[in-house]
Scaffold this active site. Structure first.
Site, PDB file in Angstrom:
ATOM      1  N   ARG A  15       0.845  -1.206   0.000  1.00  0.00           N
ATOM      2  CA  ARG A  15       0.000   0.000   0.000  1.00  0.00           C
ATOM      3  C   ARG A  15       0.879   1.254   0.000  1.00  0.00           C
ATOM      4  O   ARG A  15       2.084   1.176   0.199  1.00  0.00           O
ATOM      5  CB  ARG A  15      -0.878   0.025   1.258  1.00  0.00           C
ATOM      6  CG  ARG A  15      -1.890  -1.075   1.289  1.00  0.00           C
ATOM      7  CD  ARG A  15      -2.802  -0.998   2.490  1.00  0.00           C
ATOM      8  NE  ARG A  15      -2.231  -1.602   3.683  1.00  0.00           N
ATOM      9  CZ  ARG A  15      -2.035  -0.956   4.820  1.00  0.00           C
ATOM     10  NH1 ARG A  15      -2.358   0.312   4.921  1.00  0.00           N
ATOM     11  NH2 ARG A  15      -1.519  -1.570   5.862  1.00  0.00           N
ATOM     12  N   ASP A  63       7.038 -10.455   8.384  1.00  0.00           N
ATOM     13  CA  ASP A  63       6.877  -9.418   9.414  1.00  0.00           C
ATOM     14  C   ASP A  63       8.282  -8.899   9.738  1.00  0.00           C
ATOM     15  O   ASP A  63       9.080  -9.607  10.360  1.00  0.00           O
ATOM     16  CB  ASP A  63       6.219 -10.039  10.653  1.00  0.00           C
ATOM     17  CG  ASP A  63       6.006  -9.029  11.761  1.00  0.00           C
ATOM     18  OD1 ASP A  63       6.634  -7.947  11.740  1.00  0.00           O
ATOM     19  OD2 ASP A  63       5.211  -9.327  12.674  1.00  0.00           O
ATOM     20  N   VAL A  64       8.565  -7.671   9.321  1.00  0.00           N
ATOM     21  CA  VAL A  64       9.940  -7.160   9.450  1.00  0.00           C
ATOM     22  C   VAL A  64      10.405  -7.054  10.904  1.00  0.00           C
ATOM     23  O   VAL A  64      11.599  -7.020  11.172  1.00  0.00           O
ATOM     24  CB  VAL A  64      10.117  -5.783   8.756  1.00  0.00           C
ATOM     25  CG1 VAL A  64       9.907  -5.901   7.257  1.00  0.00           C
ATOM     26  CG2 VAL A  64       9.215  -4.722   9.370  1.00  0.00           C
ATOM     27  N   TYR A 156       5.926   6.904  17.839  1.00  0.00           N
ATOM     28  CA  TYR A 156       6.214   7.018  16.403  1.00  0.00           C
ATOM     29  C   TYR A 156       7.384   7.977  16.163  1.00  0.00           C
ATOM     30  O   TYR A 156       8.336   7.653  15.454  1.00  0.00           O
ATOM     31  CB  TYR A 156       4.955   7.511  15.682  1.00  0.00           C
ATOM     32  CG  TYR A 156       5.094   7.650  14.183  1.00  0.00           C
ATOM     33  CD1 TYR A 156       5.023   6.531  13.358  1.00  0.00           C
ATOM     34  CD2 TYR A 156       5.278   8.897  13.587  1.00  0.00           C
ATOM     35  CE1 TYR A 156       5.134   6.654  11.976  1.00  0.00           C
ATOM     36  CE2 TYR A 156       5.387   9.026  12.211  1.00  0.00           C
ATOM     37  CZ  TYR A 156       5.312   7.901  11.411  1.00  0.00           C
ATOM     38  OH  TYR A 156       5.431   8.019  10.043  1.00  0.00           O
ATOM     39  N   LYS A 160      11.127   7.110  14.639  1.00  0.00           N
ATOM     40  CA  LYS A 160      11.606   7.708  13.390  1.00  0.00           C
ATOM     41  C   LYS A 160      12.897   8.514  13.616  1.00  0.00           C
ATOM     42  O   LYS A 160      13.750   8.592  12.731  1.00  0.00           O
ATOM     43  CB  LYS A 160      10.515   8.586  12.772  1.00  0.00           C
ATOM     44  CG  LYS A 160       9.297   7.792  12.294  1.00  0.00           C
ATOM     45  CD  LYS A 160       9.666   6.777  11.224  1.00  0.00           C
ATOM     46  CE  LYS A 160       8.475   6.085  10.600  1.00  0.00           C
ATOM     47  NZ  LYS A 160       8.838   5.102   9.584  1.00  0.00           N
ATOM     48  N   ILE A 189       1.820  12.666   3.774  1.00  0.00           N
ATOM     49  CA  ILE A 189       1.545  12.063   2.469  1.00  0.00           C
ATOM     50  C   ILE A 189       0.206  11.340   2.551  1.00  0.00           C
ATOM     51  O   ILE A 189      -0.032  10.586   3.512  1.00  0.00           O
ATOM     52  CB  ILE A 189       2.643  11.027   2.104  1.00  0.00           C
ATOM     53  CG1 ILE A 189       4.062  11.597   2.313  1.00  0.00           C
ATOM     54  CG2 ILE A 189       2.453  10.512   0.685  1.00  0.00           C
ATOM     55  CD1 ILE A 189       4.462  12.704   1.397  1.00  0.00           C
TER      56      ILE A 189
HETATM   57  P1  NAP Z   1       0.471   2.602   5.019  1.00  0.00           P
HETATM   58  O1  NAP Z   1      -0.347   3.060   3.879  1.00  0.00           O
HETATM   59  O2  NAP Z   1      -0.209   2.357   6.324  1.00  0.00           O
HETATM   60  O3  NAP Z   1       1.275   1.285   4.589  1.00  0.00           O
HETATM   61  C1  NAP Z   1       2.113   0.650   5.507  1.00  0.00           C
HETATM   62  C2  NAP Z   1       2.779  -0.535   4.860  1.00  0.00           C
HETATM   63  O4  NAP Z   1       3.644  -1.157   5.847  1.00  0.00           O
HETATM   64  C3  NAP Z   1       1.810  -1.596   4.401  1.00  0.00           C
HETATM   65  O5  NAP Z   1       2.275  -2.141   3.192  1.00  0.00           O
HETATM   66  C4  NAP Z   1       1.876  -2.642   5.510  1.00  0.00           C
HETATM   67  O6  NAP Z   1       1.622  -3.952   5.059  1.00  0.00           O
HETATM   68  C5  NAP Z   1       3.346  -2.537   5.899  1.00  0.00           C
HETATM   69  N1  NAP Z   1       3.649  -3.075   7.221  1.00  0.00           N
HETATM   70  C6  NAP Z   1       3.162  -2.685   8.425  1.00  0.00           C
HETATM   71  N2  NAP Z   1       3.697  -3.434   9.412  1.00  0.00           N
HETATM   72  C7  NAP Z   1       4.547  -4.313   8.807  1.00  0.00           C
HETATM   73  C8  NAP Z   1       5.396  -5.335   9.285  1.00  0.00           C
HETATM   74  N3  NAP Z   1       5.478  -5.640  10.594  1.00  0.00           N
HETATM   75  N4  NAP Z   1       6.124  -6.049   8.390  1.00  0.00           N
HETATM   76  C9  NAP Z   1       6.030  -5.772   7.058  1.00  0.00           C
HETATM   77  N5  NAP Z   1       5.245  -4.815   6.545  1.00  0.00           N
HETATM   78  C10 NAP Z   1       4.507  -4.101   7.421  1.00  0.00           C
HETATM   79  O7  NAP Z   1       1.651   3.626   5.336  1.00  0.00           O
HETATM   80  P2  NAP Z   1       2.401   4.737   4.440  1.00  0.00           P
HETATM   81  O8  NAP Z   1       1.786   6.052   4.763  1.00  0.00           O
HETATM   82  O9  NAP Z   1       2.528   4.294   3.035  1.00  0.00           O
HETATM   83  O10 NAP Z   1       3.820   4.743   5.179  1.00  0.00           O
HETATM   84  C11 NAP Z   1       4.981   4.114   4.652  1.00  0.00           C
HETATM   85  C12 NAP Z   1       6.180   4.602   5.444  1.00  0.00           C
HETATM   86  O11 NAP Z   1       6.287   6.004   5.314  1.00  0.00           O
HETATM   87  C13 NAP Z   1       6.086   4.320   6.938  1.00  0.00           C
HETATM   88  O12 NAP Z   1       7.340   3.967   7.448  1.00  0.00           O
HETATM   89  C14 NAP Z   1       5.632   5.654   7.504  1.00  0.00           C
HETATM   90  O13 NAP Z   1       5.990   5.816   8.843  1.00  0.00           O
HETATM   91  C15 NAP Z   1       6.371   6.613   6.585  1.00  0.00           C
HETATM   92  N6  NAP Z   1       5.785   7.947   6.540  1.00  0.00           N
HETATM   93  C16 NAP Z   1       4.503   8.152   6.137  1.00  0.00           C
HETATM   94  C17 NAP Z   1       4.006   9.451   6.100  1.00  0.00           C
HETATM   95  C18 NAP Z   1       2.591   9.754   5.671  1.00  0.00           C
HETATM   96  O14 NAP Z   1       2.157  10.904   5.855  1.00  0.00           O
HETATM   97  N7  NAP Z   1       1.867   8.811   5.097  1.00  0.00           N
HETATM   98  C19 NAP Z   1       4.809  10.520   6.499  1.00  0.00           C
HETATM   99  C20 NAP Z   1       6.106  10.279   6.912  1.00  0.00           C
HETATM  100  C21 NAP Z   1       6.591   8.988   6.924  1.00  0.00           C
HETATM  101  P3  NAP Z   1       0.151  -4.649   5.127  1.00  0.00           P
HETATM  102  O15 NAP Z   1      -0.632  -4.059   3.973  1.00  0.00           O
HETATM  103  O16 NAP Z   1       0.444  -6.086   4.938  1.00  0.00           O
HETATM  104  O17 NAP Z   1      -0.432  -4.293   6.459  1.00  0.00           O
END
Ligand code: NAP
Length: 234
Positions: A15, A63-64, A156, A160, A189
């Site tokens: 995702r 699961d990482v 969180y 980070k 994002i």
């Molecule tokens: P998201 O839409 O919630 O997607 C999270 C992804 O991580 C999913 O593919 C999920 O897999 C996977 N995941 C969760 N726990 C896991 C585990 N234990 N082992 C393997 N995979 C796991 O999140 P996102 O917004 O795209 O975020 C991606 C990264 O960007 C994260 O590190 C987040 O902290 C960082 N980030 C996001 C934002 C933002 O505003 N969105 C801002 C700054 C940083 P499943 O589908 O299988 O659950």
């Protein structure tokens, strides 16, 4: 085709940001392991989209936060494609809570996925990359890790911030082996993560408007913005 012949693992690629990174690397010729933990259907869809566009990818459940799973993920890259050139530590979770109400369980879960996860994957990947004398690692942190967090994201933000520091230390450890380690710290994002975290459509729209106003380019980020930066670093 900037990544022709390369093999890449993208964690959390079912995702959001990970999905965009996986598709972007595949478009540039990389063979991609699309990692997920629960979203098997979503991960398979990402793989199908990559294949339909002429790329090469496989879904891998792991699961990482678990060392054995991270080791198996890296082993799978070598077994399936013979090498490993790129690791993108993108998987992450956001659990709310401030200094007064964050539970021990939530603290442990966030640290396990967001900090121990990249450690597990980096250690396993680096062993292969050291043998190859080359490799690129990208860690996806957050603006929250730079002290720019709103309240209520204690665990969180700490995870980070730790990931930014781990990036710098690992870059020093691995640089002499021909391995680059970099970190991306995105702002807000639009993905499932922020949609879930805001709690309702009304609140989501309010936050989006606020964040767009604060952003220098007048809009919030898109997963593709981060994928483009990842490609630049690679
Ligand atoms: P998201 O839409 O919630 O997607 C999270 C992804 O991580 C999913 O593919 C999920 O897999 C996977 N995941 C969760 N726990 C896991 C585990 N234990 N082992 C393997 N995979 C796991 O999140 P996102 O917004 O795209 O975020 C991606 C990264 O960007 C994260 O590190 C987040 O902290 C960082 N980030 C996001 C934002 C933002 O505003 N969105 C801002 C700054 C940083 P499943 O589908 O299988 O659950």
């Amino acid at each position: 085709m900037k990544l022709e012949g390369k093999v890449a693992i993208v964690t959390g690629a079912s995702r959001g940001i990970g999905r965009a990174i996986a598709k972007t690397l595949a478009k540039e010729g990389a063979r991609v392991l699309v990692n997920y933990v629960r979203g098997a259907v979503e991960a398979k869809k990402v793989v199908e989209e990559i294949r339909a566009a002429g790329g090469n990818a496989i879904p891998v459940a792991a699961d990482v936060s678990k060392k054995n799973d991270a080791d198996r993920l890296v082993d799978e890259a070598v077994r399936a494609f013979g090498r490993l050139d790129v690791l993108v530590n993108n998987a992450g979770i956001l659990v709310g809570g401030n200094i007064l109400d964050t539970t021990e369980q939530d603290w442990d879960r966030v640290m396990a996925v967001n900090l121990k996860g990249p450690f597990n994957c980096m250690q396993a990947a680096a062993k292969v990359m050291v043998r190859q004398k080359s490799g690129k690692i990208i860690n996806v942190s957050s603006i929250s890790g730079l002290g720019g967090a709103p309240g209520g994201e204690l665990a969180y933000s700490c995870s980070k911030a730790g990931l930014i520091n781990m990036t710098m230390v690992a870059a020093l450890d691995l640089g002499s082996h021909g391995i680059n380690v970099n970190c991306i710290a995105p702002g807000w994002i639009v993905t499932d993560m922020v949609i879930r975290h805001t709690g309702s459509e009304k609140k989501f729209n309010e936050v989006k408007e606020l964040k767009s106003g604060q952003a220098m380019i007048g809009r919030v980020g898109d997963p593709q913005d981060i994928a483009n930066l990842a490609l630049f670093l690679l």
